[in-house]
Enzyme design. Structure first.
Site, PDB file in Angstrom:
ATOM      1  CD  GLU A  77      -3.131  -1.029   2.057  1.00 37.08           C
ATOM      2  OE1 GLU A  77      -4.373  -0.866   1.231  1.00 37.08           O
ATOM      3  OE2 GLU A  77      -2.791  -0.504   3.470  1.00 37.08           O
ATOM      4  CG  HIS A  96      -2.890   3.288   5.154  1.00 38.57           C
ATOM      5  ND1 HIS A  96      -4.271   3.832   5.480  1.00 38.57           N
ATOM      6  CD2 HIS A  96      -2.852   1.949   4.540  1.00 38.57           C
ATOM      7  CE1 HIS A  96      -5.085   2.793   4.926  1.00 38.57           C
ATOM      8  NE2 HIS A  96      -3.978   1.739   4.937  1.00 38.57           N
ATOM      9  CG  HIS A  98      -5.441  -1.306   9.221  1.00 33.71           C
ATOM     10  ND1 HIS A  98      -4.666  -1.581   8.693  1.00 33.71           N
ATOM     11  CD2 HIS A  98      -5.852  -0.673   7.301  1.00 33.71           C
ATOM     12  CE1 HIS A  98      -3.654  -1.421   7.587  1.00 33.71           C
ATOM     13  NE2 HIS A  98      -4.625  -0.705   6.277  1.00 33.71           N
ATOM     14  CG  HIS A 166      -9.032  -0.509   4.267  1.00 33.01           C
ATOM     15  ND1 HIS A 166      -8.287   0.337   2.870  1.00 33.01           N
ATOM     16  CD2 HIS A 166      -7.582   0.289   4.740  1.00 33.01           C
ATOM     17  CE1 HIS A 166      -6.755  -0.004   2.067  1.00 33.01           C
ATOM     18  NE2 HIS A 166      -5.925  -0.450   3.788  1.00 33.01           N
TER      19      HIS A 166
HETATM   20 ZN   LIG Z   1      -4.193  -0.511   4.816  1.00 36.27          ZN
END
Ligand SMILES: [Zn+2]
Length: 265
Positions: A77, A96, A98, A166
């Site tokens: 990613e 980034h 989660h 996500h």
């Molecule tokens: Zn991700």
């Protein structure tokens, strides 16, 4: 020229800190725009952020191609980072993640709303991005430049974008600001979800309060104070970055050790 070695250490530490504060686990990542070359960025090899060291960092161009073939697995990613740096010259760090505390908001597409003064780190109702809208059925991973560019468009001029089913991507003007935003936004999301369980309308900020509270990071010493605090918490947790074990150095069976090796013990 900046002290690149120091910048690399700071980025590795940011990965360790944000993981230690429960935002990142085995997945997610923090990157930094190259301090001397704005058309490049630094991101770890594919590794749990808690374990990242400065030696793990790979240099990428903004199309997320490594400057040198690293010979190690890379984050799939990473285009999230490259495409945001491409679209936003004012962004110097991206995280980034989660984080579990955000999942109730994402699952119900509920706006992120600041519920305490320091919690206004994501701006006013940061946008949602749904990969399905543009790309149909996917595995929801942001792995192509087109995916990353779409996410960057959704981020627009904001500092946080919520990704349906996500996770979350946050940006900052510096590594410390990005880490601060990632961690503090998670605290706010946790408080917000708990408050909503009470079933009453949230006591929302006025536009003026939103503006003033958003400036707290820039106007106070809170950023450095938080960084020091989180660094100490990391140290107390024994979270010293560890080098990746070398695959090429298997342990020799004890029975086959030479007499000389035994004498050195
Ligand atoms: Zn991700």
């Amino acid at each position: 020229m900046t002290d690149l070695a120091e910048a690399r250490r700071e980025l590795a530490l940011a990965n360790n800190i944000v993981a230690n504060e429960g935002v990142l686990d085995a997945f997610g990542h923090v990157s930094m725009r190259h301090p001397d070359h704005p058309g490049r960025y630094l991101l770890s090899r594919s590794r749990a952020p808690e374990l990242v060291t400065a030696d793990d960092l790979i240099e990428y161009d903004l199309d997320s191609r490594p400057l040198r073939e690293p010979g190690v697995p890379q984050y799939s990613e990473r285009v999230i980072h490259g495409e945001i740096y491409k679209a936003r010259p004012d962004v110097n760090s991206v995280c980034h993640h989660h984080a579990p505390v955000f999942m109730p908001l994402l699952a119900t597409r509920t706006d992120f709303v600041p519920v305490f003064a320091l919690g206004n780190v994501g701006g006013n109702k940061p946008p949602f991005w749904d990969q399905r809208d543009e790309f149909g059925d996917t595995d929801l991973l942001v792995v192509t430049p087109a995916h990353g560019a779409s996410l960057a468009r959704a981020l627009g001029g904001h500092w946080m974008v919520l990704m349906n089913r996500h996770g979350v991507t946050v940006a900052g003007k510096s590594v410390r600001e990005c880490a601060y935003r990632a961690i503090t936004a998670c605290r706010n999301a946790d408080f917000q979800v708990r408050a909503m369980v009470l079933g009453r309308p949230l006591d929302q900020f006025t536009p003026g309060e939103m503006e003033l509270c958003f400036q707290i990071i820039a106007r106070t010493t809170g950023l450095d104070r938080s960084w020091e605090y989180w660094s100490v918490r990391l140290a107390k947790a024994g979270g010293e970055p560890r080098p990746l074990a070398k695959k090429t150095a298997p342990k020799r069976p004890a029975a086959k050790k030479s007499k000389r090796a035994k004498r050195r013990r």
